[in-house]
Design a protein around this motif. Sequence first.
Motif, PDB file in Angstrom:
ATOM      1  N   SER A 112       0.829  -1.199   0.000  1.00  0.00           N
ATOM      2  CA  SER A 112       0.000   0.000   0.000  1.00  0.00           C
ATOM      3  C   SER A 112       0.865   1.251   0.000  1.00  0.00           C
ATOM      4  O   SER A 112       2.009   1.248   0.464  1.00  0.00           O
ATOM      5  N   THR A 113       0.302   2.345  -0.533  1.00  0.00           N
ATOM      6  CA  THR A 113       0.987   3.629  -0.455  1.00  0.00           C
ATOM      7  C   THR A 113       1.152   4.045   0.990  1.00  0.00           C
ATOM      8  O   THR A 113       2.168   4.636   1.373  1.00  0.00           O
ATOM      9  N   PRO A 187       0.044  11.037  -2.922  1.00  0.00           N
ATOM     10  CA  PRO A 187      -0.539  10.010  -3.789  1.00  0.00           C
ATOM     11  C   PRO A 187      -1.000   8.822  -2.940  1.00  0.00           C
ATOM     12  O   PRO A 187      -0.229   8.286  -2.146  1.00  0.00           O
ATOM     13  N   LEU A 188      -2.237   8.417  -3.102  1.00  0.00           N
ATOM     14  CA  LEU A 188      -2.763   7.307  -2.315  1.00  0.00           C
ATOM     15  C   LEU A 188      -3.234   6.173  -3.226  1.00  0.00           C
ATOM     16  O   LEU A 188      -2.568   5.168  -3.377  1.00  0.00           O
ATOM     17  N   GLY A 189      -4.403   6.337  -3.852  1.00  0.00           N
ATOM     18  CA  GLY A 189      -4.942   5.256  -4.667  1.00  0.00           C
ATOM     19  C   GLY A 189      -5.011   5.616  -6.135  1.00  0.00           C
ATOM     20  O   GLY A 189      -5.401   6.730  -6.499  1.00  0.00           O
ATOM     21  N   VAL A 262       3.346  11.611  -7.934  1.00  0.00           N
ATOM     22  CA  VAL A 262       3.511  10.159  -8.039  1.00  0.00           C
ATOM     23  C   VAL A 262       4.960   9.811  -8.380  1.00  0.00           C
ATOM     24  O   VAL A 262       5.562   8.907  -7.793  1.00  0.00           O
ATOM     25  N   ARG A 263       5.541  10.532  -9.320  1.00  0.00           N
ATOM     26  CA  ARG A 263       6.935  10.265  -9.701  1.00  0.00           C
ATOM     27  C   ARG A 263       7.879  10.494  -8.517  1.00  0.00           C
ATOM     28  O   ARG A 263       8.836   9.739  -8.322  1.00  0.00           O
ATOM     29  N   GLU A 264       7.607  11.529  -7.741  1.00  0.00           N
ATOM     30  CA  GLU A 264       8.447  11.814  -6.577  1.00  0.00           C
ATOM     31  C   GLU A 264       8.363  10.675  -5.565  1.00  0.00           C
ATOM     32  O   GLU A 264       9.379  10.238  -5.012  1.00  0.00           O
ATOM     33  N   LEU A 265       7.155  10.177  -5.319  1.00  0.00           N
ATOM     34  CA  LEU A 265       6.982   9.077  -4.378  1.00  0.00           C
ATOM     35  C   LEU A 265       7.758   7.841  -4.831  1.00  0.00           C
ATOM     36  O   LEU A 265       8.506   7.235  -4.049  1.00  0.00           O
ATOM     37  N   LEU A 266       7.586   7.475  -6.087  1.00  0.00           N
ATOM     38  CA  LEU A 266       8.220   6.252  -6.572  1.00  0.00           C
ATOM     39  C   LEU A 266       9.736   6.410  -6.682  1.00  0.00           C
ATOM     40  O   LEU A 266      10.481   5.452  -6.441  1.00  0.00           O
TER      41      LEU A 266
END
Length: 283
Positions: A112-113, A187-189, A262-266
């Motif tokens: 999960s995020t 970013p969650l889902g 999203v890119r930053e999270l990944l």
Amino acid sequence: MTVNASPLRISYSPCPNDTFVFHAWAHGLVPGAPPVDVSFADIDITNGLAERGEGDILKVSYAVLPYVLDEYALLPCGGALGRGCGPLVLTRGAASPEDLTGRTVAVPSVKSTAYLLFRLWAAARVPGGVGEVRVMPFHEIMPAVRDGRVDAGLVIHEARFTFQDYGLHRVADMGEFWEDTTGHAIPLGAIIAKRSLGEERLRAVTDAIRASVRQAWADPAASADYVLAHAQEMDPDVAKQHIALYVNEFTADLGDTGQAAVRELLARAAAEDLVPPTLPGAF
């Protein structure tokens, strides 16, 4: 818009934001939209479906994207991304992050995020790291913390509004940590769809989701019974708060700002070897 008559298999959670977003499409109220066969599943289950390539359209954690983007495309709408809506770490008594060292923590999914954000947070705030991690359906986590079956719980969704009803204490807000650290929305889902559907059907799916969102906003009362029927006896006011928090401009269009988050999270997660690297242009 040309669509295939065979129903598309779609799985999303029974949470108010998902049932609100997908109500119109699921009930055949979006003219010209592809027909769908709906099933409800907890995020841990839908993440697993995505990794096995099962299901045409799925609501999944953004954290699972690096594992499924070969087979699934990230859709630019329908998901959950925002501000002030991050997962919380809760305990039965007042505690500090340091108190979680070596402790047992319940989480909604290891892919999960929420758990990805938690791992980034714990690496910076919990010396020596936590102990055992147990996966539970998200609605079982707060009772487990309250009853002492786990030392802490990582909670999502409406738990932001109800954790005090269980006598629990907030140790940290993963969203505050993320926003303070990066400046990005949380970013969650995500909504993903099989690439094998082809460009025309993927466009039809995207159009259907956006139309369903617009109808939900235009007539919130139309989805109320559907939302509450699947909200696990949630108070109607809590359901409205939930929808207001998680259904926002990013739900209608992820846009450049959402994609950057999203890119930053990944990228941060990959730098810590928490997920595989995501290739440029993957979404």
